[in-house]
Design an enzyme around this catalytic site. Structure first.
Site: not given
Ligand code: BDP
Length: 717
Positions: A307, A381, A409
């Site tokens: 990401e 996720d 979340e």
């Molecule tokens: C996702 C979240 C994000 C996190 C990412 C992670 O939306 O904010 O940074 O996981 O785990 O679910 O790195």
């Protein structure tokens, strides 16, 4: 005037007394109404004595003294030495008298370095209760455990408890930013007041450490995985040191997230290439600097090449190069690197669910000894339900740690009551079959499947500076339950709910029974009203608040909910079978068989693995469309039932927490309907079918639901 002032004073006193209940978590220590227990206590314990004088043992003694005084209504007698009988003795192994050491020799061989013994013994013909362990932290764990016996009305007549944690690293991951915002945080701002640190020690830091110690959590990552390199500068390290000093006597080690590009950002180097000698040196010096200030510093947690975070791949290197370089830097000091497997590449959108496995599995056996790979519970996720991550069991030569998300979340933020230990348990008890039948995820995590030395469980924290720490009073149970499962991944979620309710609210069976059931059922309720039958990631985009199955305009395909549900005229679901993306092949052959065929795939995971026609017959004879609609409705009904149960719990709960939960359940009820209506209206465009009887008519149009926008939804940076 006077009477007004009196009323005001009265109101504010009673407010703060009640508010404290919210703050005190599962450590309420309300006076017991159980007369049997009280008399048992009196007949078994006359005085308490500590044979040790460390800071930790002083804390343990204070906990005993205060806990017993509050629970039983009178202060216990504190003795300076063992005289006579019926003493409650606390001491670590080395501080025991030689006689006691001998008496307990066999028991000590049954516990590990953090385990404890709580035993009724006959010592020189005198009856004593002893709480001991190999060091003072273990004794502190024993003390909290003993207090929990009293809190939950357990007999203390003949004690013989030996208990050791099954994992080494039991850690919270705070996704806290240096400006005190919390990524995916729904309970206020970060606890860490970086501006006032290191000189100002907020009482909350101590209370936080205490709460964690009471459930055996022994580590905390203070900063967000989307890391800021500034935390590694001297200005911040002295603040980190101050926190480490507070946490140390409670057995909690501090860890930080390491931004891979830190050598460039704060070290003024031209590169962060893990093979560059200057970079290697920079991290070595940085580690030495940190350990000079914090000798028991735990190590680094790293999110790399995921990401948009920098990582070794920016320099043509791989995860092994990156992790091992950092591992070498902390190894001389006993530190560990927790390297995250949460990766998905922008270059391969074929099936996001396959990517972590595809990238990491080939590295098996290549990481240094002090590296542990941190894997999310599922391959996508933190969804309300995911099949277990295929990496579990598939890397026999690499320690893997579990990453659960405690903050909600994708499960309704802190307004929805969802008891997560039920979800955690489902994952931990899944059989991976990677080493034959019985290769449960829990055995991968506790190291028993492949004899790994380094083991751990991480939980993404749901804690903030809200008065009640977690936003929802019942979200405290998720922090508690995470800690209990990290200690023992084989614990049953019902046991955890039972303990938590007794410690937090009441021992009254008329309260426990229905409310415990409500907690246990709450996990399936959220799955039903959000993502039944294996649906996933159809939350609205970015903030993930509420439904957004229609979102399809984001630049990367796997950012869009439409990518995950693939609804069309023919049906719905993601075909990950052999005829689809073949993600099933990442599992052991036994599980491939189960997941690959429509007949054997568990219905709870159906649309995760298969694209299924709207007319497909489910096991109960309903068509898929009808079954889907009925499950959405079932979720809404379950929340209504939760409201019912809670309303009847009124007389057992203080008015403040009662009302908070009541209001939150009303929000949850509204939002469950919102989920049902929005998703069914949207999917109905493809199925072209009427809602089956038993499903309520939507209250709004699809256009209305699509028009809802939440620019300031919390937790979204
Ligand atoms: C996702 C979240 C994000 C996190 C990412 C992670 O939306 O904010 O940074 O996981 O785990 O679910 O790195």
């Amino acid at each position: 005037m006077t009477s007004f002032r009196f009323v005001f004073l009265f109101l504010s006193i009673s407010f703060s007394a009640l508010a404290q209940k919210d703050y005190k978590l599962w450590l309420q220590f309300d006076k017991t109404a159980n007369t049997v227990l009280a008399s048992e206590y009196k007949s078994n314990i006359q005085g308490i004595v500590s044979l040790e004088n460390s800071e930790t043992s002083k804390i343990a003694m204070k906990e005993l003294e205060n806990g017993i005084a509050a629970l039983l209504g009178n202060k216990p007698e504190i003795k300076s030495e063992i005289t006579g009988e019926k003493n409650l003795i606390i001491a670590s192994q080395k501080s025991l008298t030689p006689d006691l050491q001998k008496t307990l020799q066999d028991d000590f061989s049954k516990i590990n370095s953090e385990g404890f013994l709580i035993k009724t013994i006959s010592f020189k013909n005198k009856k004593q209760i002893i709480i001991t362990g190999k060091n003072d932290i273990a004794v502190l764990y024993g003390v909290f455990n003993f207090l929990r016996l009293l809190q939950t009305n357990k007999s203390i007549q003949h004690l013989n408890i030996t208990d050791s944690p099954k994992t080494n690293i039991r850690i919270l991951n705070h996704w806290d930013n240096l400006d005190r915002t919390v990524e995916r945080g729904y309970a206020g701002f970060s606890l860490w007041d970086w501006q006032k640190l290191p000189d100002f020690i907020d009482q909350r830091y101590i209370d936080y450490a205490r709460a964690n110690a009471s459930i055996g959590i022994n580590g905390t990552v203070l900063t967000n995985v989307n890391a800021n390199a500034l935390i590694l500068t001297p200005q911040y390290l002295e603040k980190v040191e101050a926190l480490a000093n507070v946490f140390r006597p409670y057995g909690i080690k501090v860890y930080l997230t390491a931004r891979f590009s830190a050598p460039i950002e704060i070290g003024k180097l031209k590169t962060a290439d893990p093979k560059d000698p200057e970079v290697i040196n920079w991290w070595k010096n940085k580690a030495a600097e940190i350990y000079k200030q914090i000798p028991d510093f735990g190590g680094f947690l790293v999110k790399a090449n995921s990401e948009g975070q920098p990582g070794p791949q920016n320099y043509g290197r791989d995860h092994v190069d990156g992790a091992n370089m950092l591992a070498d830097a902390v190894a001389p000091f006993g530190g560990v690197i927790m390297w995250r497997a949460f990766v998905y590449s922008e270059h391969d959108a074929n099936d996001r669910a396959k990517q972590a496995y595809a990238e990491f599995q080939p590295y098996d056996g290549k990481f240094k000894e002090n590296v542990i790979v941190q894997v999310k519970n599922g391959a996508i996720d933190f969804q309300p339900r995911e099949p277990f991550h295929p990496l579990f069991g598939a890397m026999p030569k690499t320690p893997l740690m579990m990453e659960f998300q405690i903050t909600q979340e994708y499960l309704g933020f802190s307004t929805h009551l969802v008891f997560l230990p039920k979800l955690f348990q489902e994952v931990l008890e899944s059989d991976t079959y990677q080493k034959g039948k019985g290769s449960h995820v829990a055995k991968v995590i506790d190291g028993t499947l492949y004899q790994n030395k380094l083991t751990g469980i991480a939980g993404v924290s749901n804690i903030g500076n809200d008065l009640n720490w977690t936003g929802h009073p019942f979200a405290q149970a998720n922090w508690y339950g995470f800690g209990r499962l990290a200690w023992n991944p084989y614990l049953d979620s019902e046991t955890i709910a039972d303990e938590w309710l007794r410690c937090t609210f009441s021992n009254d069976e008329n309260f426990i029974k229905p409310v415990k059931k409500m907690m246990i059922d709450s996990r399936e309720a959220v799955v039903n009203y959000m993502t039944p039958l294996g649906l996933h990631h159809i939350m609205d985009t970015g903030h993930h608040y509420g439904p957004g199955p229609w979102v399809s305009d984001l630049s990367r395909p796997e950012w869009n909910p439409t990518y995950y549900h693939k609804a069309n005229k023919n049906g719905i679901g993601f075909d990950r079978s052999k005829s689809g993306t073949n993600a099933v092949s990442q599992y052991a052959p036994e599980m491939v068989k189960v997941f690959n065929s429509l007949e054997t795939c568990p219905e709870k995971d159906l649309l995760w693995f298969h694209h299924v026609s709207w007319d497909y017959k489910l096991k109960d004879g309903q068509t898929l469309w009808n079954g889907l609609a009925l499950q959405y409705q079932e979720g809404v009904n379950q929340v209504a039932e939760m409201q019912n149960v809670w309303n009847k719990a009124k007389k057992y709960v203080d008015s403040e927490r009662f009302n908070e939960v009541k209001m939150l359940l009303e929000i949850q009820q509204k939002e469950a309907k919102w989920w049902r209506d929005a998703c069914l209206l949207y999917f109905q465009q493809f199925s072209g079918k009427e809602l089956p009887s038993g499903v309520e008519k939507p209250t709004q149009t699809l256009e209305y639901f699509k028009s809802l926008k939440f620019p300031f939804a919390p937790g979204n940076g």
